[in-house]
Design an enzyme around this catalytic site. Sequence first.
Site, PDB file in Angstrom:
ATOM      1  N   HIS A  49       0.863   5.254   1.295  1.00 36.28           N
ATOM      2  CA  HIS A  49       0.142   6.143   2.201  1.00 36.28           C
ATOM      3  C   HIS A  49       0.830   7.515   2.193  1.00 36.28           C
ATOM      4  O   HIS A  49       2.053   7.595   2.291  1.00 36.28           O
ATOM      5  CB  HIS A  49       0.154   5.553   3.621  1.00 36.28           C
ATOM      6  CG  HIS A  49      -0.599   6.396   4.590  1.00 36.28           C
ATOM      7  ND1 HIS A  49      -1.976   6.390   4.670  1.00 36.28           N
ATOM      8  CD2 HIS A  49      -0.174   7.300   5.504  1.00 36.28           C
ATOM      9  CE1 HIS A  49      -2.360   7.242   5.598  1.00 36.28           C
ATOM     10  NE2 HIS A  49      -1.285   7.805   6.120  1.00 36.28           N
TER      11      HIS A  49
ATOM     12  N   ASN B  63       0.855  -1.190   0.000  1.00 34.19           N
ATOM     13  CA  ASN B  63       0.000   0.000   0.000  1.00 34.19           C
ATOM     14  C   ASN B  63       0.885   1.232   0.000  1.00 34.19           C
ATOM     15  O   ASN B  63       2.021   1.184   0.481  1.00 34.19           O
ATOM     16  CB  ASN B  63      -0.890   0.007   1.254  1.00 34.19           C
ATOM     17  CG  ASN B  63      -1.836   1.195   1.284  1.00 34.19           C
ATOM     18  OD1 ASN B  63      -2.448   1.536   0.267  1.00 34.19           O
ATOM     19  ND2 ASN B  63      -1.950   1.844   2.427  1.00 34.19           N
TER      20      ASN B  63
ATOM     21  N   ASP C 176      -2.550   1.003   7.972  1.00 30.07           N
ATOM     22  CA  ASP C 176      -1.374   1.860   7.763  1.00 30.07           C
ATOM     23  C   ASP C 176      -0.238   1.546   8.744  1.00 30.07           C
ATOM     24  O   ASP C 176       0.598   2.403   9.024  1.00 30.07           O
ATOM     25  CB  ASP C 176      -1.754   3.360   7.858  1.00 30.07           C
ATOM     26  CG  ASP C 176      -2.800   3.756   6.817  1.00 30.07           C
ATOM     27  OD1 ASP C 176      -2.778   3.193   5.709  1.00 30.07           O
ATOM     28  OD2 ASP C 176      -3.639   4.618   7.120  1.00 30.07           O
TER      29      ASP C 176
ATOM     30  N   SER D  68       4.854   6.946   2.242  1.00 28.79           N
ATOM     31  CA  SER D  68       5.420   5.659   2.655  1.00 28.79           C
ATOM     32  C   SER D  68       4.783   4.534   1.852  1.00 28.79           C
ATOM     33  O   SER D  68       3.568   4.531   1.638  1.00 28.79           O
ATOM     34  CB  SER D  68       5.102   5.378   4.136  1.00 28.79           C
ATOM     35  OG  SER D  68       5.446   6.458   4.974  1.00 28.79           O
TER      36      SER D  68
HETATM   37  C1  GRF Z   1      -2.610   8.799  -2.869  1.00 27.72           C
HETATM   38  O1  GRF Z   1      -2.302   9.981  -2.200  1.00 27.72           O
HETATM   39  C2  GRF Z   1      -2.265   7.598  -2.033  1.00 27.72           C
HETATM   40  O2  GRF Z   1      -1.164   7.802  -1.235  1.00 27.72           O
HETATM   41  C3  GRF Z   1      -3.503   7.440  -1.186  1.00 27.72           C
HETATM   42  O3  GRF Z   1      -4.564   7.778  -2.034  1.00 27.72           O
HETATM   43  C4  GRF Z   1      -4.113   8.639  -3.069  1.00 27.72           C
HETATM   44  C5  GRF Z   1      -4.438   7.982  -4.362  1.00 27.72           C
HETATM   45  O4  GRF Z   1      -4.155   8.795  -5.471  1.00 27.72           O
HETATM   46  N1  GRF Z   1      -3.533   6.120  -0.616  1.00 27.72           N
HETATM   47  P1  GRF Z   1      -4.203   8.188  -6.937  1.00 27.72           P
HETATM   48  O5  GRF Z   1      -5.595   7.560  -7.108  1.00 27.72           O
HETATM   49  O6  GRF Z   1      -3.113   7.196  -7.074  1.00 27.72           O
HETATM   50  O7  GRF Z   1      -4.034   9.371  -7.860  1.00 27.72           O
END
Ligand code: GRF
Length: 214
Positions: free
Chosen positions: A111, A109, A147, A138
């Site tokens: 984050h 994932n 997370d 991260s």
């Molecule tokens: C990103 O900021 C990611 O870190 C978070 O959700 C957002 C997704 O953006 N988990 P995208 O759909 O990849 O443009």
Amino acid sequence: MADRLALVVLISGRGSNLQAIVDAAQGDLPIDIRAVISNRPEAAGLARAAEAGMETRVLDHSLYRSRADYDRALQTLIDSFEPDLVVLAGFMRILSPAFVNHYQGRMLNIHPSLLPAFPGLDTHEKALEAGVREHGASVHFVTEEVDGGPLVIQARVPILPKDTPEVLAARVLEQEHRIYPQAIRWFAEGRLRIEGNTVLLDGRPAVGVKNRDW
Ligand code: GRF
């Protein structure tokens, strides 16, 4: 494509991280994106994936009675593509323990914060409110703790005096697009190992040391 790491990517929205991974795959990242799955039919990332010639699927969570039911259906769908790695790229759902455990050590994932700081939502607002000077992103393996899984890579950005959540988010997002393909590359190259809550890269803690190759 047998020598390539088979991926399934899960999204809920815009899909800019998915795009960064697709771009890297069109470069020299040795992956085969078998499918892009969204829990939301309207996710803009689905169009990006289709444009890149990818298999897309929608599994709408609102049509399921419980989280457990949905997660079971999602697991069946994912496994039908036989991925080596499942990549959550803006997949905005809490995952049930059975689902998470099924993909233990093979689900990543991203984050938008320097975990363990600011888990959950609205990380950029939280960072600004807290008055910290540094923020970032991260990539981590997914565990039952939201997370909270072992960290693979982080990128830091400064917080500047006039930052708004939007400006800061854009600065962080640029880094997300860099570190997610890098984490996937390390996984594909077999260089990551999980020991307790620590990820080892070539046998040394992956986060907290200066990495040589990115
Ligand atoms: C990103 O900021 C990611 O870190 C978070 O959700 C957002 C997704 O953006 N988990 P995208 O759909 O990849 O443009």
